[in-house]
Design a protein around this motif. Structure first.
Motif, short mmCIF file in Angstrom:
data_model
loop_
_atom_site.label_atom_id
_atom_site.label_comp_id
_atom_site.label_asym_id
_atom_site.label_seq_id
_atom_site.Cartn_x
_atom_site.Cartn_y
_atom_site.Cartn_z
N GLN A 312 32.49 38.26 38.59
CA GLN A 312 32.81 38.38 37.07
C GLN A 312 33.03 39.85 36.77
OE1 GLN A 312 29.64 36.50 34.76
NE2 GLN A 312 30.80 34.73 34.47
N ASP A 313 32.20 40.62 37.46
CA ASP A 313 32.28 42.13 37.13
C ASP A 313 33.75 42.69 37.62
OD1 ASP A 313 30.04 42.91 35.67
OD2 ASP A 313 30.07 44.76 37.10
N MET A 314 34.02 41.97 38.81
CA MET A 314 35.09 42.45 39.59
C MET A 314 36.61 41.96 38.77
SD MET A 314 33.83 42.56 43.13
CE MET A 314 35.12 41.42 43.70
N GLN A 315 36.34 41.00 37.90
CA GLN A 315 37.41 40.74 37.12
C GLN A 315 38.44 41.76 36.51
OE1 GLN A 315 36.11 37.42 34.92
NE2 GLN A 315 38.10 37.02 34.04
N GLN A 316 37.93 42.81 36.19
CA GLN A 316 38.36 43.77 35.59
C GLN A 316 39.68 44.39 36.22
OE1 GLN A 316 35.98 47.45 35.08
NE2 GLN A 316 34.24 46.11 35.73
#
Lengths: 664, 149
Positions: A312-316
């Motif tokens: 989810q964090d890497m979605q950026q």
């Protein structure tokens, strides 16, 4: 005859009949003239006798026969029910249950001496009511210790290294409620001096409370006999301690007798094992699963959730619609998976509650007080681990309520209370918590006496005592120092062992609260987390730091103008829906290094609740809601109450989880 | 259970703080790790700097400098965390640099020295006399006690 194939059936049916007997005996006690119930009880006892007889369980059949004789008399109207008869019947029932338990575990009957109870039952039939009311205490296991070659070797080695081997036999008081916990304390104390080589019963049986009142251990210690004895003597709820040095001769003679033991034992055991194996193959639409397998499954789900948070964090870095959709899908599936695993572990608390009517009945008879037990919310589902652990503390609280809370009938009448006291057991869900309340309408806890005692015990100084609130004073009854004093019972109105209750609850990640009013009663409120490892939390930032607040304890999130904070007697409050609510500056409580955490015109406030109580926490910025995996902080930090644990964020950083219960 | 014979070798992990040399019995040390980001924990003992993420486990870390009464200095590339284990305690100890692992015969350790006093009494329990400078042996159980009081 090969009985193995009927064994499963026998056990299932016996269990049913015993439960039936238990329930009906309780009814009979209330309605001594109810012939239908008497007949029902008679039939159960009769069937049990027949079944046990045909399976070759002589002791069981014998005892059931004894009960049947008494019941037959009652059925025919030759005798009426009285308290002594009921006690004897209940006692016999308990022994039957014990016998069945042995059969379940070992596939065979334990040769138990039942002559006492049989004589008692026969006494009623003969009309010569034996006045030997002195409760025949269960005889301690006299089997002694069976040491094997390995143990002797260890003892030999230890002696060479300057250790002394001891044989220690400990007998607990009959009033001791948490035998396993006490035994554990004894073990711990012995281990301070050396090592325990062997125990009888085995450590596991002791842990599971499968022992009478006594147990024995062989230990090698580097201390004098007197020193060990003194240490053990200081442990409460112990009846007697027998400690002696093991002489080299002892070892030899035991050694020989050990060798002389006939061998066929082994085959016998194999046979019973086989039966046990067959028994565990339960039929029907449910299956038995080892709790450890479920734990493993739960751990894997935890790992999955950490990875999900990370993605989810890497979605950026790859913020495309496809990515967003996949991440969201992944999130939903992991949540549902977690939910499903959790549900598998949930059982109605009924399984714990259903043994309490009997407890209350026995206590009410032994104390001569009339007590009614109300059970509410028995269908509430809780985690399996809680079911296993919560029984002991609850029995302790119920016992205390009846022993010390509820007044004798005359005293109640004088106070204008109904003569029958009430103990209420209530379970319900509250957000992510399950709450269990034990309350009584007895005399309540005498705050002044608790305080006086606390000062005597040096738990608090006279000066400090001045400023304590009622709640704070009540907390003293959970202090270990407070409860080990034997005399406390009559001063405080609360008995020994509340420290053990509290420790137990806290070890499950819960909290226990007391509410007590003089002459009106006492209520214990136990609050336990529904799930023990994964929760939904609100992440907030305080400057550079990130904290998690469990969603279950959040009521609302608001923005309030800085000017709306009121000062009342040096304490800050805000007006929340007409309620003056304490305003807690989180940055201050958490000693955050950043001064700039809360500035500006509008303050972000999280309204949190602990039971009925509310508080407004001012936080820096809201990050969002996330499913988090709870990790313990480590033993060295276990004293820090406002943080209940930590979690690992998507970027690998550690964030602390705030314990709202200790913030309010 | 067996007491070590005087000639038996024991291993120590050696680290330096400023000019002094310290050692910890290797049996207490689970591993030596590179520094990770520390999360501060409010209300923790003075010696504890916070918690770190050690491959998915959260464990507290203490500063050897603070335990032994030195001023704190900024972390460097050489900073290491020795993961120390004793009974149910598992805690990281931050040291400036780990220099070596020493094999020391037991009779070269002088036990029962009182190098520190006051609150830190007993944290140093032995002296190793091998090279030009004495090496001070830290008593891990006593150090953990210090954190709990």
């Amino acid at each position: 005859m090969d009985n193995a194939q009927y064994m499963e059936l026998f056990i299932e049916e016996s269990k049913e009949h015993l439960q039936n007997l238990n329930n009906n005996l309780l009814v009979l006690e209330q309605q001594p003239d109810n012939t239908e119930v008497i007949n029902e009880i008679f039939r159960s006892a009769h069937t049990l006798k027949g079944m046990a007889g045909s399976m070759g369980f002589k002791t069981m059949a014998d005892l059931a026969h004894g009960m049947e004789n008494v019941l037959d008399r009652i059925r025919k109207g030759n005798m009426s029910v009285n308290g002594d008869i009921m006690d004897a019947l209940f006692e016999a029932l308990d022994i039957l249950e014990g016998l069945l338990q042995d059969i379940v575990q070992r596939g065979m009957e334990n040769p138990l001496d039942i002559s006492d109870i049989k004589a008692k039952l026969q006494g009623f039939v003969d009309g010569t009511d034996s006045k030997d009311s002195g409760q025949s205490a269960r005889k301690p296991d006299k089997e002694g210790l069976s040491l094997d070659e390995h143990h002797f070797h260890v003892i030999d080695e230890a002696v060479k290294n300057g250790f002394t081997p001891y044989y220690i036999e400990v007998k607990l008081k009959e009033s001791c409620l948490m035998k396993a916990a006490r035994a554990y304390i004894v073990f711990k104390a012995i281990e301070n001096f050396g090592h325990i080589i062997h125990s009888h019963p085995s450590a596991q049986d002791i842990e599971e409370e499968k022992f009478g009142l006594s147990f024995s251990v062989v230990a090698v210690c580097k201390a004098e006999l007197d020193t060990i004895k003194k240490e053990l003597d200081s442990i409460s709820e112990i009846e007697s301690i027998d400690i002696r040095e093991i002489q080299p001769d002892d070892i030899k003679s035991r050694n020989q007798s050990e060798n002389r033991k006939p061998q066929p034992q082994g085959t016998d055991r194999a046979a019973t094992l086989e039966i046990k194996d067959r028994l565990s193959k339960a039929t029907g639409r449910s299956i038995r699963v080892d709790i450890e397998r479920l734990d493993r499954l739960m751990n894997l789900v935890s790992e999955l959730i950490i990875i999900k948070n990370r993605i989810q964090d890497m979605q950026q870095y790859d913020n495309t619609a496809a990515m967003a959709e996949s991440v969201e899908y992944l999130g939903r599936v992991t949540s549902e998976l977690h939910d499903a695993v959790m549900k598998v572990r949930m059982i109605p608390i009924q399984t714990v509650f259903e043994r309490f009517p009997r407890t209350v009945r026995d206590l009410s008879r032994s104390t001569g007080k009339e007590v009614k037990l109300n059970i509410l919310g028995a269908e509430t589902e809780v985690d399996r681990t809680i079911i296993d652990e919560i029984g002991e503390p609850l029995i302790h609280l119920i016992r205390n309520a009846i022993d010390h809370g509820i007044e004798p009938p005359q005293e109640r009448a004088a106070l204008g209370k109904p003569p029958v006291g009430t103990v209420e057991l209530k379970a319900y869900h509250d957000g992510d918590n399950v709450v269990i309340e034990v309350s009584d309408d007895g005399r309540g806890i005498d705050i002044d006496k608790v305080l006086k005692h606390a000062i005597q015990q040096n738990l608090v100084s006279r000066e400090e005592a001045e400023s304590l609130s009622q709640q704070e004073i009540l907390q003293f009854i959970f202090e270990p120092g407070f409860s080990t004093a034997e005399k406390v019972t009559d001063i405080s109105g609360r008995g020994v062992g509340m420290d053990v209750v509290k420790t137990k609850i806290e070890s499950m990640g819960g909290v226990i609260d007391i509410d007590s009013r003089p002459r009106q009663g006492t209520r214990f409120i136990i609050r336990l987390p529904l799930t023990l490892s994964i929760i939904q939390a609100l992440l907030v930032s305080m400057g550079q730091e990130v904290y998690a607040i469990p969603i279950g304890s959040i009521k609302e999130i608001l923005k309030v103008p800085a000017g709306a904070i009121k000062l009342v007697r040096q304490k800050e409050f805000i007006d929340y829906r007409g309620l003056l609510t304490p305003f807690i500056r989180l940055a201050k409580v958490l000693e955050c290094p950043d001064e700039q955490v809360e500035s500006g015109e509008l303050v972000t406030v999280v309204i949190v609740k602990k039971g009925e109580r509310l508080a407004a926490l001012s936080v820096g910025e809201l990050i969002g809601q996330q499913e988090i995996v709870i990790k313990p902080l480590g033993k060295a930090l276990s004293k820090i109450k406002i943080v209940s644990g930590a979690t690992i964020l998507g970027d690998g950083r550690v964030a602390l989880i705030l314990d709202v219960n200790h913030l309010i | 259970m067996k007491l070590p014979k005087s000639s038996e070798l024991k291993q120590y992990i050696v680290f330096e703080i400023d000019e002094e040399i310290y050692a910890v019995d290797v049996l207490f040390v689970e591993s030596i790790e590179r520094m990770a980001q520390i999360t501060r924990v409010p209300h923790s003992p003075y010696e504890v700097l916070g918690v770190i993420n050690l491959r998915g486990d959260v464990i507290p870390v203490m500063s050897a400098r603070r335990v032994l009464g030195y001023e704190e200095i900024p972390l460097t590339d050489a900073t290491r965390v020795a993961i120390v284990r004793h009974n149910e305690y598992r805690i990281g100890m931050i040291v400036d640099r780990v220099t070596e692992i020493l094999n020391v015969p037991n009779d070269k350790v002088q036990w029962g020295v009182e190098a520190l006093d006051g609150k830190r009494k007993g944290v140093i329990s032995g002296l190793i006399n091998l090279g030009d400078k004495p090496v001070m042996v830290m008593d891990i159980p006593r150090t953990l006690e210090l954190l709990l009081n």
